[in-house]
Design a protein around this motif. Sequence first.
Motif, PDB file in Angstrom:
ATOM      1  N   GLU A   1      11.688  18.774 -21.887  1.00  0.00           N
ATOM      2  CA  GLU A   1      13.160  18.727 -21.751  1.00  0.00           C
ATOM      3  C   GLU A   1      13.713  17.580 -22.608  1.00  0.00           C
ATOM      4  O   GLU A   1      13.239  16.451 -22.526  1.00  0.00           O
ATOM      5  CB  GLU A   1      13.549  18.527 -20.276  1.00  0.00           C
ATOM      6  N   ASP A   2      14.698  17.870 -23.467  1.00  0.00           N
ATOM      7  CA  ASP A   2      15.259  16.857 -24.365  1.00  0.00           C
ATOM      8  C   ASP A   2      16.127  15.871 -23.584  1.00  0.00           C
ATOM      9  O   ASP A   2      17.158  16.254 -23.028  1.00  0.00           O
ATOM     10  CB  ASP A   2      16.081  17.559 -25.448  1.00  0.00           C
ATOM     11  N   PRO A   3      15.749  14.617 -23.543  1.00  0.00           N
ATOM     12  CA  PRO A   3      16.517  13.638 -22.760  1.00  0.00           C
ATOM     13  C   PRO A   3      17.743  13.139 -23.519  1.00  0.00           C
ATOM     14  O   PRO A   3      18.473  12.299 -23.017  1.00  0.00           O
ATOM     15  CB  PRO A   3      15.520  12.518 -22.531  1.00  0.00           C
ATOM     16  N   HIS A   4      17.972  13.635 -24.788  1.00  0.00           N
ATOM     17  CA  HIS A   4      19.113  13.133 -25.562  1.00  0.00           C
ATOM     18  C   HIS A   4      20.134  14.237 -25.775  1.00  0.00           C
ATOM     19  O   HIS A   4      19.787  15.394 -25.945  1.00  0.00           O
ATOM     20  CB  HIS A   4      18.636  12.607 -26.913  1.00  0.00           C
ATOM     21  N   ASP A   5      21.404  13.867 -25.811  1.00  0.00           N
ATOM     22  CA  ASP A   5      22.444  14.831 -26.146  1.00  0.00           C
ATOM     23  C   ASP A   5      22.694  14.755 -27.655  1.00  0.00           C
ATOM     24  O   ASP A   5      22.018  14.031 -28.374  1.00  0.00           O
ATOM     25  CB  ASP A   5      23.715  14.594 -25.323  1.00  0.00           C
ATOM     26  N   GLY A   6      23.673  15.516 -28.152  1.00  0.00           N
ATOM     27  CA  GLY A   6      23.929  15.568 -29.580  1.00  0.00           C
ATOM     28  C   GLY A   6      24.378  14.235 -30.166  1.00  0.00           C
ATOM     29  O   GLY A   6      24.145  13.965 -31.345  1.00  0.00           O
ATOM     30  N   ALA A   7      24.953  13.369 -29.383  1.00  0.00           N
ATOM     31  CA  ALA A   7      25.460  12.087 -29.882  1.00  0.00           C
ATOM     32  C   ALA A   7      24.402  10.990 -29.812  1.00  0.00           C
ATOM     33  O   ALA A   7      24.689   9.830 -30.096  1.00  0.00           O
ATOM     34  CB  ALA A   7      26.695  11.672 -29.078  1.00  0.00           C
ATOM     35  N   GLY A   8      23.142  11.345 -29.427  1.00  0.00           N
ATOM     36  CA  GLY A   8      22.064  10.367 -29.349  1.00  0.00           C
ATOM     37  C   GLY A   8      22.076   9.538 -28.081  1.00  0.00           C
ATOM     38  O   GLY A   8      21.369   8.538 -27.968  1.00  0.00           O
ATOM     39  N   LEU A   9      22.835   9.964 -27.119  1.00  0.00           N
ATOM     40  CA  LEU A   9      22.863   9.239 -25.845  1.00  0.00           C
ATOM     41  C   LEU A   9      21.819   9.828 -24.885  1.00  0.00           C
ATOM     42  O   LEU A   9      21.616  11.041 -24.859  1.00  0.00           O
ATOM     43  CB  LEU A   9      24.249   9.334 -25.199  1.00  0.00           C
ATOM     44  N   THR A  10      21.176   8.979 -24.117  1.00  0.00           N
ATOM     45  CA  THR A  10      20.184   9.457 -23.160  1.00  0.00           C
ATOM     46  C   THR A  10      20.881  10.107 -21.971  1.00  0.00           C
ATOM     47  O   THR A  10      21.822   9.539 -21.413  1.00  0.00           O
ATOM     48  CB  THR A  10      19.314   8.293 -22.662  1.00  0.00           C
ATOM     49  N   VAL A  11      20.419  11.286 -21.614  1.00  0.00           N
ATOM     50  CA  VAL A  11      20.985  12.003 -20.468  1.00  0.00           C
ATOM     51  C   VAL A  11      20.089  11.746 -19.259  1.00  0.00           C
ATOM     52  O   VAL A  11      18.876  11.919 -19.332  1.00  0.00           O
ATOM     53  CB  VAL A  11      21.075  13.510 -20.756  1.00  0.00           C
ATOM     54  N   GLN A  12      20.689  11.312 -18.175  1.00  0.00           N
ATOM     55  CA  GLN A  12      19.919  11.033 -16.958  1.00  0.00           C
ATOM     56  C   GLN A  12      19.451  12.342 -16.330  1.00  0.00           C
ATOM     57  O   GLN A  12      20.256  13.229 -16.048  1.00  0.00           O
ATOM     58  CB  GLN A  12      20.793  10.272 -15.951  1.00  0.00           C
TER      59      GLN A  12
ATOM     60  N   SER B   1      18.070  14.709 -13.380  1.00  0.00           N
ATOM     61  CA  SER B   1      18.452  14.692 -11.966  1.00  0.00           C
ATOM     62  C   SER B   1      17.320  15.159 -11.061  1.00  0.00           C
ATOM     63  O   SER B   1      17.538  15.505  -9.916  1.00  0.00           O
ATOM     64  CB  SER B   1      19.674  15.574 -11.756  1.00  0.00           C
ATOM     65  N   LYS B   2      16.058  15.129 -11.595  1.00  0.00           N
ATOM     66  CA  LYS B   2      14.919  15.544 -10.769  1.00  0.00           C
ATOM     67  C   LYS B   2      14.793  14.609  -9.567  1.00  0.00           C
ATOM     68  O   LYS B   2      14.709  13.385  -9.744  1.00  0.00           O
ATOM     69  CB  LYS B   2      13.632  15.485 -11.599  1.00  0.00           C
ATOM     70  N   PRO B   3      14.802  15.118  -8.372  1.00  0.00           N
ATOM     71  CA  PRO B   3      14.712  14.215  -7.211  1.00  0.00           C
ATOM     72  C   PRO B   3      13.329  13.565  -7.148  1.00  0.00           C
ATOM     73  O   PRO B   3      12.309  14.234  -7.337  1.00  0.00           O
ATOM     74  CB  PRO B   3      14.944  15.135  -6.015  1.00  0.00           C
ATOM     75  N   LYS B   4      13.308  12.264  -6.922  1.00  0.00           N
ATOM     76  CA  LYS B   4      12.033  11.536  -6.818  1.00  0.00           C
ATOM     77  C   LYS B   4      11.757  11.261  -5.346  1.00  0.00           C
ATOM     78  O   LYS B   4      12.402  10.425  -4.727  1.00  0.00           O
ATOM     79  CB  LYS B   4      12.112  10.248  -7.618  1.00  0.00           C
ATOM     80  N   LEU B   5      10.793  11.961  -4.802  1.00  0.00           N
ATOM     81  CA  LEU B   5      10.449  11.806  -3.378  1.00  0.00           C
ATOM     82  C   LEU B   5       9.086  11.152  -3.266  1.00  0.00           C
ATOM     83  O   LEU B   5       8.165  11.666  -2.656  1.00  0.00           O
ATOM     84  CB  LEU B   5      10.448  13.173  -2.681  1.00  0.00           C
ATOM     85  N   LYS B   6       8.941   9.993  -3.930  1.00  0.00           N
ATOM     86  CA  LYS B   6       7.634   9.319  -3.954  1.00  0.00           C
ATOM     87  C   LYS B   6       7.278   8.752  -2.580  1.00  0.00           C
ATOM     88  O   LYS B   6       8.108   8.119  -1.926  1.00  0.00           O
ATOM     89  CB  LYS B   6       7.637   8.207  -4.995  1.00  0.00           C
ATOM     90  N   GLN B   7       6.011   8.944  -2.196  1.00  0.00           N
ATOM     91  CA  GLN B   7       5.512   8.316  -0.973  1.00  0.00           C
ATOM     92  C   GLN B   7       5.325   6.824  -1.250  1.00  0.00           C
ATOM     93  O   GLN B   7       5.002   6.436  -2.375  1.00  0.00           O
ATOM     94  CB  GLN B   7       4.159   8.930  -0.591  1.00  0.00           C
TER      95      GLN B   7
END
Length: 102
Positions: free
Chosen positions: A1-12, A14-20
């Motif tokens: 999955e590309d973490p960058h948008d067209g303007a070179g900004l990092t897109v957060q 939204s995968k939930p992190k349910l770490k033990q």
Amino acid sequence: EDPHDGAGLTVQESKPKLKQPPRYKVLLLNDDFTPMEFVVHVLEAIFGMSREKATQIMLHVHTRGVGVCGVFTRDIAETKVAQVKDHAHANQHPLMCTMEEA
Ligand code: TYC
């Protein structure tokens, strides 16, 4: 999955992190001086073990040098280690206890 948008900004993402929470082994170390009966008492009083289980763990540590008393979250493990050390030193025994990430 590309973490960058067209303007070179990092897109957060939204995968939930349910770490033990990390778990920690509380380890008991052998020494030549602490009486076997005191070690059994510590395992019963601080780790809630039966006399039979405590004796088995004590003998394991006595013969192998180190043994696991239990696996806990960090706060509980830190408390158990401190309780063992306090109880041992209050009775002038050199019994040592430590913890490591499981
Ligand atoms: N080695 C000790 C003795 O012979 C007994 C002992 C067992 C000490 C386990 C510490 O964690 C320990 N008296």
